[in-house]
Design a protein around this motif. Structure first.
Motif, PDB file in Angstrom:
ATOM      1  N   LEU A 155       0.852  -1.179   0.000  1.00 43.38           N
ATOM      2  CA  LEU A 155       0.000   0.000   0.000  1.00 43.38           C
ATOM      3  C   LEU A 155       0.893   1.236   0.000  1.00 43.38           C
ATOM      4  O   LEU A 155       1.756   1.380   0.865  1.00 43.38           O
ATOM      5  CB  LEU A 155      -0.909   0.020   1.229  1.00 43.38           C
ATOM      6  N   ILE A 156       0.675   2.101  -0.974  1.00 37.88           N
ATOM      7  CA  ILE A 156       1.329   3.406  -0.998  1.00 37.88           C
ATOM      8  C   ILE A 156       0.285   4.436  -0.593  1.00 37.88           C
ATOM      9  O   ILE A 156      -0.725   4.609  -1.277  1.00 37.88           O
ATOM     10  CB  ILE A 156       1.870   3.747  -2.400  1.00 37.88           C
ATOM     11  N   LYS A 157       0.517   5.104   0.517  1.00 39.79           N
ATOM     12  CA  LYS A 157      -0.391   6.157   0.965  1.00 39.79           C
ATOM     13  C   LYS A 157       0.254   7.512   0.677  1.00 39.79           C
ATOM     14  O   LYS A 157       1.325   7.818   1.193  1.00 39.79           O
ATOM     15  CB  LYS A 157      -0.701   6.039   2.453  1.00 39.79           C
ATOM     16  N   GLU A 158      -0.410   8.304  -0.157  1.00 39.47           N
ATOM     17  CA  GLU A 158       0.051   9.650  -0.478  1.00 39.47           C
ATOM     18  C   GLU A 158      -0.874  10.660   0.189  1.00 39.47           C
ATOM     19  O   GLU A 158      -2.096  10.529   0.130  1.00 39.47           O
ATOM     20  CB  GLU A 158       0.046   9.868  -1.991  1.00 39.47           C
ATOM     21  N   THR A 159      -0.299  11.646   0.835  1.00 35.44           N
ATOM     22  CA  THR A 159      -1.070  12.673   1.520  1.00 35.44           C
ATOM     23  C   THR A 159      -0.672  14.038   0.997  1.00 35.44           C
ATOM     24  O   THR A 159       0.522  14.363   0.943  1.00 35.44           O
ATOM     25  CB  THR A 159      -0.826  12.621   3.041  1.00 35.44           C
ATOM     26  N   LEU A 160      -1.666  14.821   0.593  1.00 38.24           N
ATOM     27  CA  LEU A 160      -1.431  16.199   0.164  1.00 38.24           C
ATOM     28  C   LEU A 160      -2.223  17.119   1.079  1.00 38.24           C
ATOM     29  O   LEU A 160      -3.430  16.933   1.274  1.00 38.24           O
ATOM     30  CB  LEU A 160      -1.855  16.411  -1.294  1.00 38.24           C
ATOM     31  N   ARG A 161      -1.547  18.121   1.635  1.00 41.56           N
ATOM     32  CA  ARG A 161      -2.180  19.054   2.563  1.00 41.56           C
ATOM     33  C   ARG A 161      -2.092  20.470   2.015  1.00 41.56           C
ATOM     34  O   ARG A 161      -1.047  20.886   1.511  1.00 41.56           O
ATOM     35  CB  ARG A 161      -1.488  19.016   3.930  1.00 41.56           C
ATOM     36  N   SER A 162      -3.185  21.208   2.136  1.00 37.82           N
ATOM     37  CA  SER A 162      -3.154  22.631   1.785  1.00 37.82           C
ATOM     38  C   SER A 162      -4.015  23.398   2.779  1.00 37.82           C
ATOM     39  O   SER A 162      -5.093  22.940   3.175  1.00 37.82           O
ATOM     40  CB  SER A 162      -3.645  22.860   0.354  1.00 37.82           C
ATOM     41  N   TYR A 163      -3.541  24.576   3.144  1.00 36.23           N
ATOM     42  CA  TYR A 163      -4.135  25.365   4.237  1.00 36.23           C
ATOM     43  C   TYR A 163      -4.788  26.619   3.690  1.00 36.23           C
ATOM     44  O   TYR A 163      -4.186  27.356   2.899  1.00 36.23           O
ATOM     45  CB  TYR A 163      -3.030  25.704   5.241  1.00 36.23           C
ATOM     46  N   ASP A 164      -6.027  26.847   4.121  1.00 38.96           N
ATOM     47  CA  ASP A 164      -6.766  28.059   3.773  1.00 38.96           C
ATOM     48  C   ASP A 164      -6.882  28.918   5.029  1.00 38.96           C
ATOM     49  O   ASP A 164      -7.722  28.642   5.890  1.00 38.96           O
ATOM     50  CB  ASP A 164      -8.152  27.696   3.246  1.00 38.96           C
ATOM     51  N   PRO A 165      -6.044  29.951   5.184  1.00 38.16           N
ATOM     52  CA  PRO A 165      -6.067  30.740   6.421  1.00 38.16           C
ATOM     53  C   PRO A 165      -7.349  31.545   6.589  1.00 38.16           C
ATOM     54  O   PRO A 165      -7.749  31.824   7.716  1.00 38.16           O
ATOM     55  CB  PRO A 165      -4.845  31.655   6.283  1.00 38.16           C
ATOM     56  N   SER A 166      -8.007  31.930   5.501  1.00 42.06           N
ATOM     57  CA  SER A 166      -9.235  32.725   5.629  1.00 42.06           C
ATOM     58  C   SER A 166     -10.359  31.933   6.272  1.00 42.06           C
ATOM     59  O   SER A 166     -11.191  32.484   6.993  1.00 42.06           O
ATOM     60  CB  SER A 166      -9.677  33.235   4.253  1.00 42.06           C
TER      61      SER A 166
END
Length: 267
Positions: free
Chosen positions: A179-190
């Motif tokens: 199993l390859i687990k890929e995680t992408l995170r992006s932050y919305d400060p508003s």
């Protein structure tokens, strides 16, 4: 026509991801959370404060609840996901119930409640989080403890709003393959929100099975620490201690992504 900045991968096919089935979500969650570092932390805090009757909200596959049960605590776990509760049901030690963490149906009181692994962040909105905290207060004995493991945006996310940050992990599947687990995170400060894209790629499957791709998107509340402290205060909790990792005894001067809180409800 090929440009000078070509990488050689321009003809790679775009990968297709199916929605992650609930049963596989439980299996992958169990694979990705095998360690007991947080369990050791909860056992120590509960022992120091002489707590015995414990409620875990969002218990998932029962990793923490069962560990604490083996350690001598009387633990009850709840989760809203039937698939999570059914995962390994025959091997579970702690009793569990399907229940909304914002609508608790207990008449008995607990010495402590645990909301681990960023589960409270999953409620997303302040109103829902406040409702959950108020419910927890009603099922705690006077002076009962609330132990929280929260996500807060780290300095990298704060300094680069909207940018996607990539991580991946590899796991052996029980029936064979990887199993390859890929995680992408992006932050919305508003909106004080984190978009968490989880991609699961099943490779090298046995018996000639074709590769499989799945995806699960989550929106987490990404409040700074002061906002979490304010939410606890307005719902009747007093914060006694906070720290930035399971090993540390106090917060660091850098901006971490983990916030561990020990709070107490009014006596």
């Amino acid at each position: 026509m090929q440009t000078d900045d070509a990488t050689g991968n321009e003809r790679e096919p775009v990968e297709h991801f199916e929605p992650l089935p609930a049963g596989l979500a439980a299996t992958f969650y169990r694979l990705a959370t095998p360690h007991q570092r947080d369990g050791l932390y909860y056992r120590r805090v509960l022992t120091e404060h002489r707590c015995h009757r414990v409620l875990e909200l969002g218990c998932g596959t029962g990793r923490i609840s069962d560990y604490l049960t083996r350690s001598g605590f009387a633990v009850v776990g709840i989760d809203i996901s039937p698939a999570m509760l059914q995962d390994g049901r025959n091997q579970r030690l702690a009793p569990v119930a399907q229940m909304d963490m914002c609508r608790l149906g207990f008449h008995s009181r607990f010495d402590a409640a645990i909301i681990a692994w960023n589960t409270l962040n999953l409620l997303g909105r302040k109103a829902a989080i406040r409702s959950c905290l108020e419910e927890v207060r009603t099922v705690l004995a006077p002076g009962g403890l609330l132990l929280l493991h929260l996500f807060v945006p780290d300095q990298n996310l704060i300094d680069h709003p909207g940018q996607r940050f990539f991580q991946f992990s590899l796991f052996d599947l029980p029936a064979g393959g990887r199993l390859i687990k890929e995680t992408l995170r992006s932050y919305d400060p508003s909106a004080h929100s984190l978009l968490l894209e989880e991609r699961y790629k099943l490779r090298f499957l046995p018996n000639g099975r074709a590769n499989e791709n799945y995806r699960h998107d989550l929106h987490l509340a990404a409040f700074p620490a002061d906002t979490w402290l304010s939410l606890l205060h307005t719902t009747g909790f007093t914060v006694h201690h906070r720290q930035a990792s399971f090993e540390e005894q106090s917060t660091t001067h850098t901006q971490p992504s983990i916030l561990l809180i020990i709070a107490q409800c009014a006596t």
